[in-house]
Design a protein around this motif. Structure first.
Motif, PDB file in Angstrom:
ATOM      1  N   LEU A  64       0.848  -1.195   0.000  1.00 37.26           N
ATOM      2  CA  LEU A  64       0.000   0.000   0.000  1.00 37.26           C
ATOM      3  C   LEU A  64       0.879   1.239   0.000  1.00 37.26           C
ATOM      4  CD1 LEU A  64      -2.811  -1.004   2.552  1.00 37.26           C
ATOM      5  CD2 LEU A  64      -2.826  -1.171   0.061  1.00 37.26           C
ATOM      6  N   THR A  65       0.717   2.061  -1.026  1.00 43.06           N
ATOM      7  CA  THR A  65       1.503   3.292  -1.151  1.00 43.06           C
ATOM      8  C   THR A  65       0.734   4.322  -1.961  1.00 43.06           C
ATOM      9  OG1 THR A  65       3.404   4.255  -2.296  1.00 43.06           O
ATOM     10  CG2 THR A  65       2.750   2.085  -3.042  1.00 43.06           C
ATOM     11  N   MET A  66       0.907   5.581  -1.608  1.00 41.98           N
ATOM     12  CA  MET A  66       0.196   6.645  -2.328  1.00 41.98           C
ATOM     13  C   MET A  66       0.608   6.732  -3.803  1.00 41.98           C
ATOM     14  SD  MET A  66       2.164   9.805  -0.515  1.00 41.98           S
ATOM     15  CE  MET A  66       2.255  11.158  -1.646  1.00 41.98           C
ATOM     16  N   GLY A  83       4.061   0.726   5.226  1.00 38.51           N
ATOM     17  CA  GLY A  83       5.293   1.329   5.718  1.00 38.51           C
ATOM     18  C   GLY A  83       5.044   2.299   6.853  1.00 38.51           C
ATOM     19  N   ALA A  84       6.136   2.943   7.261  1.00 33.83           N
ATOM     20  CA  ALA A  84       6.044   3.980   8.291  1.00 33.83           C
ATOM     21  C   ALA A  84       6.545   5.277   7.659  1.00 33.83           C
ATOM     22  CB  ALA A  84       6.873   3.600   9.511  1.00 33.83           C
ATOM     23  N   GLU A  85       7.871   5.389   7.536  1.00 28.82           N
ATOM     24  CA  GLU A  85       8.420   6.584   6.889  1.00 28.82           C
ATOM     25  C   GLU A  85       8.598   6.274   5.403  1.00 28.82           C
ATOM     26  OE1 GLU A  85      11.332   9.852   8.974  1.00 28.82           O
ATOM     27  OE2 GLU A  85      12.064   7.824   8.605  1.00 28.82           O
ATOM     28  N   VAL A 121       9.611   3.940   2.350  1.00 28.18           N
ATOM     29  CA  VAL A 121       9.731   2.502   2.090  1.00 28.18           C
ATOM     30  C   VAL A 121      10.786   2.284   1.009  1.00 28.18           C
ATOM     31  CG1 VAL A 121       8.483   0.490   1.171  1.00 28.18           C
ATOM     32  CG2 VAL A 121       7.350   2.041   2.793  1.00 28.18           C
ATOM     33  N   TYR A 171       8.663  -1.853  -3.702  1.00 31.62           N
ATOM     34  CA  TYR A 171       7.880  -1.434  -4.878  1.00 31.62           C
ATOM     35  C   TYR A 171       8.133  -2.406  -6.027  1.00 31.62           C
ATOM     36  CZ  TYR A 171       7.117   3.161  -2.646  1.00 31.62           C
ATOM     37  OH  TYR A 171       6.745   4.171  -1.826  1.00 31.62           O
ATOM     38  N   ALA A 216      -2.743   2.285  -4.248  1.00 31.66           N
ATOM     39  CA  ALA A 216      -2.966   3.536  -3.514  1.00 31.66           C
ATOM     40  C   ALA A 216      -4.436   3.673  -3.141  1.00 31.66           C
ATOM     41  CB  ALA A 216      -2.563   4.728  -4.387  1.00 31.66           C
ATOM     42  N   VAL A 217      -4.660   4.115  -1.913  1.00 31.87           N
ATOM     43  CA  VAL A 217      -6.027   4.452  -1.488  1.00 31.87           C
ATOM     44  C   VAL A 217      -6.094   5.975  -1.627  1.00 31.87           C
ATOM     45  CG1 VAL A 217      -7.658   4.405   0.439  1.00 31.87           C
ATOM     46  CG2 VAL A 217      -6.103   2.471   0.067  1.00 31.87           C
ATOM     47  N   ALA A 218      -6.447   6.422  -2.825  1.00 33.90           N
ATOM     48  CA  ALA A 218      -6.320   7.820  -3.259  1.00 33.90           C
ATOM     49  C   ALA A 218      -4.827   8.135  -3.422  1.00 33.90           C
ATOM     50  CB  ALA A 218      -6.953   8.803  -2.271  1.00 33.90           C
ATOM     51  N   GLN A 252      -2.899  10.361  -2.684  1.00 34.76           N
ATOM     52  CA  GLN A 252      -2.617  11.484  -1.783  1.00 34.76           C
ATOM     53  C   GLN A 252      -1.976  10.908  -0.520  1.00 34.76           C
ATOM     54  OE1 GLN A 252      -3.368  14.807  -2.187  1.00 34.76           O
ATOM     55  NE2 GLN A 252      -4.031  14.333  -4.272  1.00 34.76           N
ATOM     56  N   HIS A 300      -1.653   9.998   3.199  1.00 35.64           N
ATOM     57  CA  HIS A 300      -2.410  10.001   4.462  1.00 35.64           C
ATOM     58  C   HIS A 300      -1.762   9.025   5.410  1.00 35.64           C
ATOM     59  CE1 HIS A 300      -5.004   6.592   2.961  1.00 35.64           C
ATOM     60  NE2 HIS A 300      -4.928   7.239   1.800  1.00 35.64           N
ATOM     61  N   GLU A 316      -1.075   4.848   7.078  1.00 36.89           N
ATOM     62  CA  GLU A 316      -1.122   3.393   6.899  1.00 36.89           C
ATOM     63  C   GLU A 316      -2.350   2.784   7.582  1.00 36.89           C
ATOM     64  OE1 GLU A 316       1.112   5.336   8.196  1.00 36.89           O
ATOM     65  OE2 GLU A 316       2.472   4.337   9.577  1.00 36.89           O
ATOM     66  N   ALA A 368      -5.266   3.550   5.203  1.00 34.97           N
ATOM     67  CA  ALA A 368      -5.071   2.822   3.939  1.00 34.97           C
ATOM     68  C   ALA A 368      -5.380   1.342   4.139  1.00 34.97           C
ATOM     69  CB  ALA A 368      -3.632   3.007   3.452  1.00 34.97           C
TER      70      ALA A 368
HETATM   71  N1  SAM Z   1       5.772   8.387   1.132  1.00 35.25           N
HETATM   72  C1  SAM Z   1       5.108   7.332   1.810  1.00 35.25           C
HETATM   73  C2  SAM Z   1       4.381   6.340   0.887  1.00 35.25           C
HETATM   74  O1  SAM Z   1       5.033   5.476   0.366  1.00 35.25           O
HETATM   75  O2  SAM Z   1       3.163   6.339   0.731  1.00 35.25           O
HETATM   76  C3  SAM Z   1       4.190   7.897   2.885  1.00 35.25           C
HETATM   77  C4  SAM Z   1       4.503   7.375   4.219  1.00 35.25           C
HETATM   78  S1  SAM Z   1       3.044   7.216   5.133  1.00 35.25           S
HETATM   79  C5  SAM Z   1       3.342   8.222   6.483  1.00 35.25           C
HETATM   80  C6  SAM Z   1       3.188   5.608   5.835  1.00 35.25           C
HETATM   81  C7  SAM Z   1       2.508   4.556   5.077  1.00 35.25           C
HETATM   82  O3  SAM Z   1       1.147   4.849   4.908  1.00 35.25           O
HETATM   83  C8  SAM Z   1       2.990   4.260   3.709  1.00 35.25           C
HETATM   84  O4  SAM Z   1       4.151   3.453   3.710  1.00 35.25           O
HETATM   85  C9  SAM Z   1       1.818   3.551   3.080  1.00 35.25           C
HETATM   86  O5  SAM Z   1       1.855   2.169   3.365  1.00 35.25           O
HETATM   87  C10 SAM Z   1       0.654   4.207   3.769  1.00 35.25           C
HETATM   88  N2  SAM Z   1      -0.024   5.203   2.922  1.00 35.25           N
HETATM   89  C11 SAM Z   1      -0.020   6.533   3.085  1.00 35.25           C
HETATM   90  N3  SAM Z   1      -0.779   7.113   2.138  1.00 35.25           N
HETATM   91  C12 SAM Z   1      -1.277   6.133   1.377  1.00 35.25           C
HETATM   92  C13 SAM Z   1      -2.126   6.079   0.249  1.00 35.25           C
HETATM   93  N4  SAM Z   1      -2.626   7.183  -0.308  1.00 35.25           N
HETATM   94  N5  SAM Z   1      -2.449   4.883  -0.256  1.00 35.25           N
HETATM   95  C14 SAM Z   1      -1.963   3.746   0.284  1.00 35.25           C
HETATM   96  N6  SAM Z   1      -1.156   3.731   1.331  1.00 35.25           N
HETATM   97  C15 SAM Z   1      -0.807   4.895   1.876  1.00 35.25           C
END
Ligand code: SAM
Length: 351
Positions: free
Chosen positions: A85-87, A110-112, A114, A119, A127-129, A131, A133, A135, A138
């Protein structure tokens, strides 16, 4: 059945305890089978396992591992899918969930930042949108789309359960063995009642094991089935006991076991005929656990094992012929289920 695990990367014990715990809580409540934390944080892991044991059936587990990449590789080698899951991924709204439904699934969050490796090696980056937000959100939305909302209706037989209220909080409990004994003693149960309850409990557990029943319900239901006898001695003690348990916020399944344990239950007509001063309705055991506790009680006289025929005889002597017939039917039904004539369960084998 396919399994779904959630893999949490990048946990920083100093600052992520709460968020990582929430990822684990979401994983459990939204239908994942396991939470896997890369790195160690015993507080987070034990907290999640404690929630699973108190609020669930304990089957959901949280664990720590050292190497996330190795875990992903092994998951793929054993034939499972990996979703990250990633934006930056493909928008979930355009993703066909059917593509990932027939295999075990590892959901990576992830946290910070990844590492690019995830990938590259995930089967799908979603991505859940598109944008930034969280974990937590998501994961919740991804799992909810995967299960199409059905995960929210799961029912648990758990130590603690919530009775939904318009206002306020109402939590019921399934007490363990020691808590049941305390409950009986608090109601001033005498030694005879305690010994009888213990004997019914041991036999009910034996039957419950053979019938593959829920042993937590059987334990509390069997130990507390006669708690009403601390107040009344007649056929109404089942209902009276259930009401005591409800007042103490004991799980409704346990209250029902007490309420329906007399013989093989009582019909509305029998309540009226015997002029019992309790609500006029059927008190017939319906669930497997209700049936088992009633049967175990029918096979224990005082604290001694007896054959069902002896109990049937004593019901007939009191003119309770229909009840006697139901007791025999219940005995036959459960003997068939357990593949043994329950007259033959030997008290000496009680554990
Ligand atoms: N730049 C990071 C990324 O890869 O999305 C954001 C880090 S976010 C603080 C921590 C985690 O939240 C990400 O590793 C991802 O798993 C999840 N996350 C944040 N936004 C997301 C999105 N729009 N869709 C899916 N997962 C998201």
């Amino acid at each position: 059945m396919v399994k779904i695990y959630v893999l949490r990367l990048g946990h920083r014990p100093k600052r992520d305890k709460r968020v990582t715990t929430h990822v684990g809580l979401v994983a459990r409540t939204f239908g994942a089978d396991r939470f896997v934390l890369v790195g160690s944080d015993s507080k987070v892991i034990s907290g999640l396992n404690s929630v699973s044991n108190r609020w669930g059936d304990g089957k959901f587990e949280a664990e720590s591992i050292k190497d996330g990449k190795k875990y992903v590789n092994e998951w793929k080698k054993s034939g499972g899918f990996v979703v990250h899951l990633t934006m930056y991924g493909l928008n979930i709204s355009n993703f066909d969930m059917e593509k990932i439904k027939n295999k075990d699934l590892l959901v990576v969050v992830g946290a910070e930042k990844v590492e690019p490796w995830y990938y590259e090696n995930a089967d799908y980056n979603i991505a859940v949108a598109n944008q930034p937000h969280s974990e937590v959100s998501a994961l919740a939305i991804f799992l909810d789309r995967y299960y199409q909302g059905k995960e929210l209706d799961k029912e648990y037989i758990s130590k603690l359960s919530i009775k939904p209220m318009k206002k306020g909080k109402y939590v019921t409990v399934i007490p363990d063995e020691l808590e049941c004994i305390d409950l009986l003693k608090n109601e001033k149960a005498d030694d005879k009642l305690l010994q009888h309850s213990e004997a019914v409990y041991k036999l009910a557990i034996e039957i419950g094991r053979k019938a593959n029943a829920n042993l937590k319900l059987i334990t509390a239901g069997a130990l507390l089935h006669d708690i009403g006898k601390t107040k009344v001695k007649g056929l109404d003690h089942g209902y009276v006991g259930a009401e005591i348990l409800r007042r103490k916020r004991i799980n409704e399944e346990i209250a029902k076991i007490a309420e329906r344990h007399i013989g093989a239950g009582l019909t509305k007509e029998e309540i009226i005929k015997n002029r019992l001063n309790i609500p006029k309705k059927d008190y017939i055991p319906r669930t497997l656990e209700e049936k088992i506790v009633a049967e175990a009680d029918n096979l224990i006289n005082g604290s001694k094992k007896v054959n069902i025929e002896k109990t049937i005889e004593s019901y007939k002597k009191e003119g309770l012929n229909n009840s006697a017939e139901r007791i025999l039917k219940l005995h036959e039904e459960l003997s068939k289920k357990c593949k043994i004539d329950l007259n033959k369960i030997d008290s000496n084998n009680f554990k």
